[in-house]
Design a protein around this motif. Structure first.
Motif, PDB file in Angstrom:
ATOM      1  N   UNK A 161       0.836  -1.190   0.000  1.00 36.42           N
ATOM      2  CA  UNK A 161       0.000   0.000   0.000  1.00 36.42           C
ATOM      3  C   UNK A 161       0.878   1.250   0.000  1.00 36.42           C
ATOM      4  N   UNK A 162       0.548   2.197  -0.867  1.00 34.24           N
ATOM      5  CA  UNK A 162       1.312   3.443  -0.942  1.00 34.24           C
ATOM      6  C   UNK A 162       0.392   4.630  -1.117  1.00 34.24           C
ATOM      7  N   UNK A 163       0.934   5.813  -0.936  1.00 33.35           N
ATOM      8  CA  UNK A 163       0.142   7.034  -1.010  1.00 33.35           C
ATOM      9  C   UNK A 163      -0.204   7.349  -2.466  1.00 33.35           C
ATOM     10  N   UNK A 164      -1.498   7.370  -2.767  1.00 31.97           N
ATOM     11  CA  UNK A 164      -1.954   7.698  -4.119  1.00 31.97           C
ATOM     12  C   UNK A 164      -2.068   9.205  -4.300  1.00 31.97           C
ATOM     13  N   UNK A 165      -2.671   9.877  -3.330  1.00 32.11           N
ATOM     14  CA  UNK A 165      -2.763  11.335  -3.357  1.00 32.11           C
ATOM     15  C   UNK A 165      -3.092  11.851  -1.972  1.00 32.11           C
ATOM     16  N   UNK A 166      -2.842  13.139  -1.785  1.00 31.28           N
ATOM     17  CA  UNK A 166      -3.158  13.785  -0.514  1.00 31.28           C
ATOM     18  C   UNK A 166      -3.639  15.196  -0.787  1.00 31.28           C
ATOM     19  N   UNK A 167      -4.377  15.742   0.163  1.00 31.91           N
ATOM     20  CA  UNK A 167      -4.887  17.111   0.028  1.00 31.91           C
ATOM     21  C   UNK A 167      -4.751  17.813   1.369  1.00 31.91           C
ATOM     22  N   UNK A 168      -4.100  18.968   1.368  1.00 34.85           N
ATOM     23  CA  UNK A 168      -3.948  19.753   2.586  1.00 34.85           C
ATOM     24  C   UNK A 168      -5.258  20.449   2.930  1.00 34.85           C
ATOM     25  N   UNK A 169      -5.591  20.458   4.205  1.00 34.56           N
ATOM     26  CA  UNK A 169      -6.766  21.180   4.677  1.00 34.56           C
ATOM     27  C   UNK A 169      -6.379  22.636   4.991  1.00 34.56           C
ATOM     28  N   UNK A 170      -7.377  23.508   4.962  1.00 37.35           N
ATOM     29  CA  UNK A 170      -7.096  24.924   5.211  1.00 37.35           C
ATOM     30  C   UNK A 170      -7.493  25.336   6.621  1.00 37.35           C
ATOM     31  N   UNK A 171      -7.506  24.391   7.541  1.00 33.18           N
ATOM     32  CA  UNK A 171      -7.755  24.695   8.944  1.00 33.18           C
ATOM     33  C   UNK A 171      -6.934  23.755   9.807  1.00 33.18           C
ATOM     34  N   UNK A 172      -6.198  24.311  10.736  1.00 32.16           N
ATOM     35  CA  UNK A 172      -5.292  23.516  11.573  1.00 32.16           C
ATOM     36  C   UNK A 172      -5.914  23.260  12.940  1.00 32.16           C
ATOM     37  N   UNK A 173      -7.025  22.536  12.949  1.00 27.99           N
ATOM     38  CA  UNK A 173      -7.650  22.089  14.182  1.00 27.99           C
ATOM     39  C   UNK A 173      -7.794  20.569  14.106  1.00 27.99           C
ATOM     40  N   UNK A 174      -8.377  19.978  15.149  1.00 30.52           N
ATOM     41  CA  UNK A 174      -8.558  18.538  15.140  1.00 30.52           C
ATOM     42  C   UNK A 174      -9.464  18.094  14.003  1.00 30.52           C
ATOM     43  N   UNK A 175      -9.081  16.997  13.331  1.00 34.33           N
ATOM     44  CA  UNK A 175      -9.857  16.457  12.216  1.00 34.33           C
ATOM     45  C   UNK A 175     -10.442  15.104  12.631  1.00 34.33           C
ATOM     46  N   UNK A 176     -11.773  14.974  12.567  1.00 32.94           N
ATOM     47  CA  UNK A 176     -12.426  13.774  13.084  1.00 32.94           C
ATOM     48  C   UNK A 176     -13.394  13.123  12.093  1.00 32.94           C
ATOM     49  N   UNK A 177     -13.455  13.609  10.865  1.00 37.79           N
ATOM     50  CA  UNK A 177     -14.493  13.152   9.945  1.00 37.79           C
ATOM     51  C   UNK A 177     -14.111  11.881   9.201  1.00 37.79           C
ATOM     52  N   UNK A 178     -15.133  11.103   8.865  1.00 36.34           N
ATOM     53  CA  UNK A 178     -15.008   9.970   7.950  1.00 36.34           C
ATOM     54  C   UNK A 178     -15.528  10.413   6.584  1.00 36.34           C
ATOM     55  N   UNK A 179     -14.728  10.341   5.528  1.00 32.49           N
ATOM     56  CA  UNK A 179     -15.217  10.736   4.197  1.00 32.49           C
ATOM     57  C   UNK A 179     -16.313   9.785   3.699  1.00 32.49           C
ATOM     58  N   UNK A 180     -17.160  10.289   2.816  1.00 31.87           N
ATOM     59  CA  UNK A 180     -18.115   9.465   2.076  1.00 31.87           C
ATOM     60  C   UNK A 180     -17.653   9.392   0.630  1.00 31.87           C
ATOM     61  N   UNK A 181     -18.003   8.280  -0.064  1.00 34.31           N
ATOM     62  CA  UNK A 181     -17.682   8.167  -1.487  1.00 34.31           C
ATOM     63  C   UNK A 181     -18.907   7.680  -2.244  1.00 34.31           C
ATOM     64  N   UNK A 182     -19.261   8.449  -3.266  1.00 36.23           N
ATOM     65  CA  UNK A 182     -20.360   8.061  -4.149  1.00 36.23           C
ATOM     66  C   UNK A 182     -20.074   8.559  -5.552  1.00 36.23           C
ATOM     67  N   UNK A 183     -20.284   7.676  -6.528  1.00 37.47           N
ATOM     68  CA  UNK A 183     -20.178   8.037  -7.939  1.00 37.47           C
ATOM     69  C   UNK A 183     -18.829   8.674  -8.271  1.00 37.47           C
ATOM     70  N   UNK A 184     -17.762   8.123  -7.670  1.00 39.17           N
ATOM     71  CA  UNK A 184     -16.416   8.584  -7.986  1.00 39.17           C
ATOM     72  C   UNK A 184     -15.990   9.854  -7.299  1.00 39.17           C
TER      73      UNK A 184
END
Length: 710
Positions: A55-78
């Motif tokens: 397993x390797x890193x496919x892509x990453x995206x920086x967030x524009x807020x430096x606080x705690x991150x607790x969300x689970x992403x959803x995926x639908x239709x790509x």
């Protein structure tokens, strides 16, 4: 097989049938726990225990807020949809990571004064071409899934109340379900349902009774009122629904957990031995009407902040030789519960962590046998409890694998001191309203006490066998509040750690198979999805939350406390790398000399610990996310200190003025307390760091078997 994604419904988006059949849609992740039963189990097998090392890193995206991150992403239709701190929402191309749109509700930063545990958000919901998010300012917002444009925006919390939203909405039969947080701030808990198309409120279920001079909003509240005493409604009652919401189509019931009673101290809320229903409970309601069906209270007359808001898993298991539909729950109080999903009947309750507040549960009713010494308001003596308010298991989601029959719990071991406030305690305008003498609960500037507290604060990943009522295997961690878990049919369990790694273990044996350094602590739970025949694993990283806000010195137990917020997406054979992490800065204490009096320090300590420590850390030692006041330039400038703390000149940065709570004299006393603390810690600099890891300390990743966390 890797699984495939279904296409959108004829209506142009996710519909009720797709949510009910989400388990068959192997490639997508359509709700917070993937399926209505909140199992967080994926049937995908393209990534498995034989190849996860690739397993390797496919892509990453920086967030524009430096606080705690607790969300689970959803995926639908790509497309990936994820919320971030400050209730922002982003949509990405799930294959390439291209940002498709971004939404910012522009939450006023002064709202932070009403948040116990950072400006976090745990996720969004998707339905009928819309993305739904609850905001820290108490709004429920529907966004166009294609563009991010606002479709409707409803204020859900009472106007002027200190209630916020941190949890993920759930969709049930055309309604959006959401509660709120704030059971430390004089609030009355509820779960509300809104029409997904219009945003109009369909029903609202209150979890605690209101003013008895007015009609009750249901017979269940009339019954609950008999379990309260004094004028409880004037102090809110608590019982907020800030996280868990589960729907089971098999029973057609919605289950949710409720928070602690408010204030924590029963004497301060007028309790005379009543259970304070329906706090610290699981409640079942009819999703069509919001009508009460049943409840089970896990911690009657809660006085330790043992919320029952942790994720509720519905499953069919073999119970006494026959299949039975059950709920499985591991709340803060340290017991693992199994209840009948239809009736709420107690079936089992075994400790999964060290528990000192109760000797066990009644085998028939499940009612706890409470240790008399734990009733601190009755004994008049301080009580150090295990678990503490952080909980043996908090919001970080657990997962369940039908293949192994195990529940994977991110567990904590962290004690908590409790000390009742004076009998004449009265609530204040701002800040926590606990009814405790917080000044006597802070960690002292004593190397031995600090070393003991650090040594006793650990975490673990427990593979819990619900049938046997004991762990199958355990992974020990240096510190608590490690991330949520994901189980897959590839015999894998994924989890991020507070120490800054994303890991994969074999689900059957707990063998560490893969790890990736993410440069920051992890709180959120991972998810997985498939596009074509390619399986991806995604996780949102970024340290923060309760353990980096209020525990002070203990926040550093797992290592780095810095926040680097990113969405990371992995796949087999990918070779991506992260940018180099910025160097960690170390600041030397250089406070002004202490010139105050012990009377000022005593008064200032009381106010600081009750109100300021929530953001700036226990005993004036910040966790790393918020400013450490021992280093503040305002310490040497009493006028600037007053302008900040009294007048609120920094309210746009989240630091509101506290004139409603404190006089100028009391604010000066807080300054003197912080100066005193800074000088005490400066005197300790240069000595051996208390709690340093030694050969006797369990190293992260070490596995054991047969014993619960602790």
């Amino acid at each position: 097989m890797s699984g495939t994604s279904t296409t959108a419904s004829a209506s142009g988006g996710v519909d009720d049938a797709m949510l009910v059949a989400a388990d068959a849609n192997q490639g997508e992740w359509l709700s917070y726990g993937r399926t209505y039963d909140e199992q967080r189990f994926s049937p995908l097998t393209a990534v498995n225990d034989t190849n996860v090392g690739q397993l390797g890193l496919a892509w990453s995206a920086d967030m524009d807020t430096a606080r705690g991150q607790e969300a689970t992403p959803l995926m639908h239709d790509g497309k990936l949809y994820v919320s971030t701190a400050w209730s922002m929402v982003k949509a990405y191309d799930a294959t390439t990571g291209k940002l498709l749109w971004s939404y910012d509700p522009k939450v006023p930063r002064e709202v932070l004064v009403n948040v116990c545990c950072d400006a976090v958000n745990r996720g969004v919901a998707i339905y009928d071409g819309k993305i739904y998010v609850g905001t820290l300012a108490g709004h429920l917002v529907a966004l166009d899934a294609k563009t991010g444009a606002v479709v409707w925006d409803k204020k859900t919390t009472p106007e002027g109340s200190p209630m916020v939203i941190t949890g993920a909405p759930r969709i049930v039969k055309g309604k959006v379900l959401i509660g709120s947080a704030g059971a430390e701030y004089i609030t009355r808990g509820y779960l509300a349902a809104y029409d997904a198309k219009t945003g109009n409120e369909a029903w609202r279920f209150y979890t605690v009774p209101g003013d008895p001079s007015k009609p009750f909003e249901g017979k269940h509240l009339e019954a609950a009122a008999k379990t309260w005493a004094g004028e409880w409604w004037k102090r809110g009652g608590g019982g907020t629904v800030w996280d868990s919401i589960t729907y089971d189509p098999t029973t057609n019931l919605v289950y949710f957990g409720t928070a602690n009673a408010e204030p924590w101290n029963p004497a301060a809320r007028g309790s005379e031995g009543g259970d304070s229903l329906y706090t610290a409970s699981i409640v079942a309601v009819n999703p069509d009407t919001g009508e009460y069906v049943w409840h089970y209270q896990e911690t009657p007359e809660d006085r330790w902040d043992f919320d029952s808001n942790q994720q509720i898993i519905a499953a069919t298991i073999q119970w006494n030789g026959a299949p039975r539909r059950v709920l499985m729950h591991a709340p803060k109080n340290g017991f693992f519960y199994i209840l009948d999903a239809k009736t709420g009947q107690f079936l089992s309750g075994k400790p999964f962590a060290v528990v000192t507040w109760a000797s066990g549960l009644d085998p028939v009713t499940g009612r706890p046998n409470v240790n008399p010494a734990a009733k601190y308001e009755q004994t008049g003596k301080p009580w150090i409890g295990m678990p503490g308010a952080i909980g043996a298991h908090s919001w970080t989601p657990m997962s369940y694998s039908p293949k192994t029959g195990l529940v994977y719990i991110p567990a904590n071991q962290a004690a908590q001191p409790y000390n009742a406030a004076a009998k004449d305690w009265k609530p204040s305008k701002l800040g926590f309203q606990l009814g405790l003498d917080s000044a006597k609960m802070g960690l002292p500037a004593d190397p031995a006490a600090r070393a003991a507290a650090l040594a006793g604060s650990t975490g673990s990943l427990i593979a819990w066998d619900p049938i046997a009522g004991k762990p199958r295997w355990t992974v020990q961690y240096a510190g608590p509040t490690n991330g949520g878990t994901l189980a897959t049919a590839g015999n894998l369990v994924f989890q991020g750690t507070a120490g800054g790694e994303f890991r994969a273990y074999s689900a059957d044996a707990g063998k560490l198979l893969w790890k990736f350094p993410v440069q920051t602590g992890v709180l959120a739970a991972p998810m997985t999805y498939a596009i074509g025949n390619e399986q991806y694993v995604a996780i949102l990283v970024g340290w923060g939350g309760v353990w980096d806000v209020s525990p002070g010195l203990l926040a550093s137990k797992s290592g780095s406390t810095r926040n680097i917020s990113r969405l990371l997406v992995f796949k087999l054979g990918a070779k991506g790398t992260l940018p180099a992490a910025p160097p960690e800065s170390q600041r030397v204490l250089d406070p002004p000399p202490f010139t105050g009096t012990e009377a000022q320090v005593s008064d200032g300590a009381m106010h600081y610990q009750n109100s300021c420590s929530v953001c700036h850390g226990d005993s004036a030692v910040a966790g790393g996310l918020n400013p450490d006041l021992r280093h503040s330039a305002a310490l040497s400038n009493p006028q600037l200190w007053q302008q900040i703390v009294h007048d609120g000149v920094l309210k746009d940065m989240g630091m509101v003025g506290w004139a409603a709570n404190f006089s100028s004299e009391q604010i000066e006393n807080i300054r003197q307390y912080v100066i005193k603390r800074a000088n005490e810690d400066k005197a300790l600099e240069g000595k051996a760091a208390p709690g340093a890891v030694t050969s006797a300390t369990p190293k992260p990743g070490a596995t054991s078997s047969g014993k619960p966390a602790g």
